[in-house]
Design a protein around this motif. Structure first.
Motif, PDB file in Angstrom:
ATOM      1  N   ILE A 123      16.676  -4.024  33.010  1.00  0.00           N
ATOM      2  CA  ILE A 123      16.612  -3.800  31.568  1.00  0.00           C
ATOM      3  C   ILE A 123      17.947  -3.208  31.154  1.00  0.00           C
ATOM      4  O   ILE A 123      18.312  -2.108  31.581  1.00  0.00           O
ATOM      5  CB  ILE A 123      15.456  -2.846  31.198  1.00  0.00           C
ATOM      6  CG1 ILE A 123      14.124  -3.507  31.565  1.00  0.00           C
ATOM      7  CG2 ILE A 123      15.484  -2.525  29.714  1.00  0.00           C
ATOM      8  CD1 ILE A 123      12.916  -2.633  31.297  1.00  0.00           C
ATOM      9  N   ASP A 125      21.153  -2.263  28.249  1.00  0.00           N
ATOM     10  CA  ASP A 125      21.279  -1.572  26.958  1.00  0.00           C
ATOM     11  C   ASP A 125      22.047  -2.400  25.949  1.00  0.00           C
ATOM     12  O   ASP A 125      22.563  -1.883  24.965  1.00  0.00           O
ATOM     13  CB  ASP A 125      21.950  -0.209  27.146  1.00  0.00           C
ATOM     14  CG  ASP A 125      23.320  -0.316  27.792  1.00  0.00           C
ATOM     15  OD1 ASP A 125      23.786  -1.466  28.009  1.00  0.00           O
ATOM     16  OD2 ASP A 125      23.929   0.720  28.082  1.00  0.00           O
ATOM     17  N   SER A 132      20.617  -0.335  31.807  1.00  0.00           N
ATOM     18  CA  SER A 132      20.587   0.706  30.788  1.00  0.00           C
ATOM     19  C   SER A 132      20.745   2.070  31.445  1.00  0.00           C
ATOM     20  O   SER A 132      20.044   2.386  32.414  1.00  0.00           O
ATOM     21  CB  SER A 132      19.271   0.647  30.011  1.00  0.00           C
ATOM     22  OG  SER A 132      19.147   1.765  29.165  1.00  0.00           O
ATOM     23  N   ILE A 135      17.495   4.212  31.366  1.00  0.00           N
ATOM     24  CA  ILE A 135      16.317   3.835  32.144  1.00  0.00           C
ATOM     25  C   ILE A 135      16.675   3.876  33.624  1.00  0.00           C
ATOM     26  O   ILE A 135      17.475   3.060  34.091  1.00  0.00           O
ATOM     27  CB  ILE A 135      15.829   2.432  31.750  1.00  0.00           C
ATOM     28  CG1 ILE A 135      15.519   2.372  30.257  1.00  0.00           C
ATOM     29  CG2 ILE A 135      14.582   2.049  32.544  1.00  0.00           C
ATOM     30  CD1 ILE A 135      15.084   1.025  29.768  1.00  0.00           C
ATOM     31  N   ALA A 301      16.858  -1.870  24.959  1.00  0.00           N
ATOM     32  CA  ALA A 301      16.310  -2.490  26.168  1.00  0.00           C
ATOM     33  C   ALA A 301      16.341  -4.008  26.022  1.00  0.00           C
ATOM     34  O   ALA A 301      15.519  -4.588  25.322  1.00  0.00           O
ATOM     35  CB  ALA A 301      14.884  -2.011  26.419  1.00  0.00           C
TER      36      ALA A 301
END
Length: 312
Positions: A123, A125, A132, A135, A301
């Motif tokens: 995931i 950014d 990201s 995360i 995300a």
């Protein structure tokens, strides 16, 4: 196959007629009329093309002859057939002018989408291929899936250009650092929490934490294909609409699997960019999410996957 069946039918009737006395036979096959008739000491075959209510006599492009010894003398069966050869046509009209029909023959587009694939995922950014920073993900995140492809059109004989679509199905697992879980916060937005905060410090021996969801995808890709060696090499690019369902957050601790959140606030529909290179039944591809998965104020995300697919 059509040529073989037509030839077999004419030869069978011709040979059978060789032993008959003065019997004419007419055979209609699709848009062709085949006339077999007795002509003194031989049997002749004429072929007419039925077009717009007219019978057009076709000149033969090959000839076969068969000799028979009978009680009433020798007989010769002559078969002259104006059959198609190759991709073009050898039909000729009844006069001196040659009228040829040409047919555009396009090479078939190789399987444009993988029937089965596996891919690494993360995931991001918003930056292409980058994780990201908000995360905490692990490199074991992955996705598996399949497509049921459909070719819309193709054009070209050596270099083939085409368009394809299909229905895709996938199952995605994004693994986090075991200390973190994903769930909705008090504002209803998806956020990251530590597992210790979530369990009030009661957990021990955390094994894994991950986000799982299913997706249906509808791609539309442009294909460019040409032969390298004896196999087609295909490049394709396009976009696809994604429908995400069943997104859940899980964690395994204290020796058991626990559901963290089953009502995550995510966006069910999104749009992805898709790029592929395929050769000899193997497809390398990458997919990048053009839209945000969650729409959270805490972080962006965008999904990113890169993997390998197979056609059988």
């Amino acid at each position: 196959m059509k040529k073989l069946l037509l030839s077999a039918a004419v030869m069978l009737l011709s040979v059978a007629s060789a032993f008959a006395q003065g019997i004419d036979t007419t055979l209609v096959v699709k848009n062709h009329e085949i006339k077999i008739y007795d002509n003194d000491d031989r049997i002749d075959v004429k072929v007419y093309e039925l077009k717009d209510g007219e019978r057009i006599l076709q000149d033969p492009v090959y000839e076969s002859r068969y000799n028979f010894d009978g009680e009433e003398g020798d007989r010769t069966v002559t078969i002259k057939m104006p059959l198609k050869r190759g991709n073009g046509s050898m039909y000729r009209g009844g006069d001196d002018n040659v009228a040829k029909k040409s047919y555009r023959h396009h090479r078939r587009l190789a399987q444009p989408l993988p029937l089965l694939y596996f891919s690494y995922m993360n995931i991001g950014d918003g930056a292409f291929g980058e994780k990201s920073s908000a995360i905490p993900q692990r490199p074991v995140s992955f996705e598996w899936g399949m497509y049921c492809p459909v070719t819309i059109f193709t054009t070209g004989r050596t270099t083939v250009f085409g368009m394809a679509t299909g229905l895709g199905f996938s199952n995605s697992y994004n693994h986090f650092d075991t200390r973190y879980v994903m769930k909705n916060d008090v504002n209803g937005d998806v956020n990251i929490f530590t597992l210790e905060d979530y369990t009030d410090g009661k957990f021990v021996d955390a094994k894994k934490s991950y986000l799982r969801y299913w997706s249906f995808r509808l791609p539309l890709t442009m294909q460019l294909q040409w032969k390298v060696g004896r196999r087609p090499l295909t490049l394709s690019a396009g976009a696809e609409v994604e429908w995400r369902i069943g997104m859940r957050s899980f964690s395994k601790y204290d020796g058991e699997k626990h559901l963290i959140d089953r009502k995550l606030s995510y966006k069910p529909f999104g749009c992805n960019a898709l790029f592929q290179v395929g050769y000899a039944g193997v497809i390398l591809f990458t997919r990048f999410g053009l839209t945000d998965m969650f729409g959270s104020d805490a972080f962006n995300a965008n999904q990113f996957t890169a993997g390998i697919g197979f056609n059988f």
